[in-house]
Design a protein around this motif. Sequence first.
Motif, short mmCIF file in Angstrom:
data_model
loop_
_atom_site.label_atom_id
_atom_site.label_comp_id
_atom_site.label_asym_id
_atom_site.label_seq_id
_atom_site.Cartn_x
_atom_site.Cartn_y
_atom_site.Cartn_z
N ILE A 11 0.83 -1.20 0.00
CA ILE A 11 0.00 0.00 0.00
C ILE A 11 0.87 1.26 0.00
O ILE A 11 0.60 2.22 -0.73
CB ILE A 11 -0.95 0.00 1.21
CG1 ILE A 11 -2.00 -1.12 1.05
CG2 ILE A 11 -1.64 1.35 1.38
CD1 ILE A 11 -2.87 -1.33 2.27
N VAL A 12 1.92 1.25 0.82
CA VAL A 12 2.83 2.40 0.87
C VAL A 12 3.47 2.61 -0.50
O VAL A 12 3.59 3.75 -0.99
CB VAL A 12 3.91 2.19 1.95
CG1 VAL A 12 5.00 3.25 1.84
CG2 VAL A 12 3.29 2.22 3.33
N GLU A 13 3.88 1.53 -1.16
CA GLU A 13 4.47 1.62 -2.51
C GLU A 13 3.46 2.23 -3.48
O GLU A 13 3.79 3.15 -4.24
CB GLU A 13 4.91 0.25 -2.98
CG GLU A 13 5.17 0.12 -4.48
CD GLU A 13 6.32 1.00 -4.97
OE1 GLU A 13 6.32 1.30 -6.18
OE2 GLU A 13 7.18 1.37 -4.17
N GLY A 14 2.25 1.72 -3.48
CA GLY A 14 1.23 2.22 -4.40
C GLY A 14 0.87 3.68 -4.16
O GLY A 14 0.59 4.43 -5.10
N LEU A 15 0.91 4.10 -2.90
CA LEU A 15 0.59 5.48 -2.56
C LEU A 15 1.70 6.45 -2.94
O LEU A 15 1.43 7.59 -3.33
CB LEU A 15 0.33 5.61 -1.05
CG LEU A 15 -1.02 5.15 -0.52
CD1 LEU A 15 -1.02 5.17 1.01
CD2 LEU A 15 -2.15 6.04 -1.05
N GLY A 25 12.18 5.90 0.18
CA GLY A 25 12.33 6.45 1.52
C GLY A 25 11.19 6.05 2.43
O GLY A 25 11.41 5.69 3.59
N HIS A 26 9.97 6.07 1.91
CA HIS A 26 8.81 5.69 2.73
C HIS A 26 8.78 4.20 3.02
O HIS A 26 8.36 3.79 4.11
CB HIS A 26 7.52 6.14 2.04
CG HIS A 26 7.23 7.60 2.20
ND1 HIS A 26 7.92 8.57 1.51
CD2 HIS A 26 6.34 8.25 3.01
CE1 HIS A 26 7.45 9.76 1.86
NE2 HIS A 26 6.51 9.60 2.77
N LEU A 27 9.21 3.39 2.06
CA LEU A 27 9.27 1.94 2.32
C LEU A 27 10.30 1.61 3.39
O LEU A 27 10.04 0.79 4.28
CB LEU A 27 9.61 1.20 1.02
CG LEU A 27 8.49 1.09 -0.02
CD1 LEU A 27 9.03 0.52 -1.32
CD2 LEU A 27 7.34 0.23 0.50
N ILE A 28 11.46 2.26 3.32
CA ILE A 28 12.50 2.03 4.33
C ILE A 28 12.01 2.48 5.70
O ILE A 28 12.19 1.79 6.71
CB ILE A 28 13.80 2.75 3.94
CG1 ILE A 28 14.39 2.15 2.66
CG2 ILE A 28 14.82 2.68 5.07
CD1 ILE A 28 15.56 2.93 2.09
N LEU A 29 11.37 3.65 5.74
CA LEU A 29 10.84 4.18 7.00
C LEU A 29 9.77 3.24 7.57
O LEU A 29 9.78 2.93 8.77
CB LEU A 29 10.26 5.57 6.78
CG LEU A 29 9.57 6.23 7.98
CD1 LEU A 29 10.53 6.36 9.15
CD2 LEU A 29 9.02 7.60 7.59
N THR A 30 8.87 2.78 6.71
CA THR A 30 7.80 1.88 7.16
C THR A 30 8.38 0.56 7.66
O THR A 30 7.93 0.02 8.68
CB THR A 30 6.81 1.60 6.00
OG1 THR A 30 6.30 2.84 5.52
CG2 THR A 30 5.65 0.74 6.48
N ALA A 31 9.37 0.03 6.94
CA ALA A 31 10.02 -1.21 7.39
C ALA A 31 10.68 -1.02 8.75
O ALA A 31 10.61 -1.90 9.62
CB ALA A 31 11.06 -1.65 6.35
N HIS A 32 11.30 0.13 8.97
CA HIS A 32 11.88 0.45 10.28
C HIS A 32 10.81 0.42 11.37
O HIS A 32 10.99 -0.19 12.43
CB HIS A 32 12.49 1.86 10.25
CG HIS A 32 13.93 1.88 9.84
ND1 HIS A 32 14.89 1.03 10.37
CD2 HIS A 32 14.60 2.67 8.96
CE1 HIS A 32 16.07 1.30 9.83
NE2 HIS A 32 15.91 2.29 8.97
N LEU A 33 9.70 1.09 11.11
CA LEU A 33 8.63 1.20 12.11
C LEU A 33 8.03 -0.16 12.45
O LEU A 33 7.56 -0.37 13.57
CB LEU A 33 7.54 2.15 11.60
CG LEU A 33 7.94 3.63 11.46
CD1 LEU A 33 6.84 4.43 10.79
CD2 LEU A 33 8.27 4.22 12.84
N MET A 34 8.04 -1.07 11.48
CA MET A 34 7.49 -2.41 11.72
C MET A 34 8.55 -3.38 12.26
O MET A 34 8.26 -4.54 12.48
CB MET A 34 6.88 -2.97 10.43
CG MET A 34 5.64 -2.20 9.97
SD MET A 34 4.70 -3.03 8.65
CE MET A 34 5.92 -3.08 7.33
#
Length: 255
Positions: A11-15, A25-34
């Motif tokens: 979803i983050v990728e598609g957005l 950057g958002h995928l790396i950040l999201t992976a960090h948060l998870m």
Amino acid sequence: MNIHQAIILGIVEGLTEFLPVSSTGHLILTAHLMGLENDNFTKSFEISIQMGAILAVLFLYTKRFLRDYQVWKRILVAFFPTGLLGFLLYKFIKNYLVGNDKVVVASLFLGGVFLLFADRVCERFCYMEDVSKLSLRKAFMIGVFQSLAMIPGVSRSASTIIGGMLMGLNRKAAAEFSFLLAVPTMLIATSYDVYKSHTTFTNAQWYLLFVGFLSAFLTALITVKVFIGFISRHSFLPFGIYRILISFAYGFYFL
């Protein structure tokens, strides 16, 4: 990685893939948060699910791809510098840049600043509404701008949109050319990564890749339509400010 995390990353990728905010950057950040490890599969996953976003563009712009030869010429010319540099620097990018938090933070911030600058320039000098009228020289220069997106956090979309506006395309035309140019660029990049990494994937990991791919595809379908509608009426100012703010938040929490 579990299935819920794969869906979230999709979803983050598609957005974010076609917005000028850096999907990487958002995928790396999201992976960090998870709490996901920055291992080879996670890196390959973040690259491979871009294929879902690519197919969303192919689905939405099928007629343009099939009928407009002049646009195809410009896409191929713009793709050349990125394709060449991406092939030559693949190992360096994946081993040293992908997953590097300092690089991502700096790229998010500087990309936001340059996006604000290009958007201001565009208010006075962007006159071209039709991508097919773009000269081949200017198409090549947009491709040079796109090659900067090999640096995580820069954003392929942002770099091509900035390049497009500086070459005279109006905001909507620059965004649409960015979408179209994404197809050969990301198709080859993701296919090459899957080819290099596929022997290391387990059956469970292939399933996670499919889930992420599908999530990215469905989300990107909606995002592209909404984004084009928004940018037809507004500037890129909110995206530039957002990039700068998210760079500070990213740096504060992870550096």
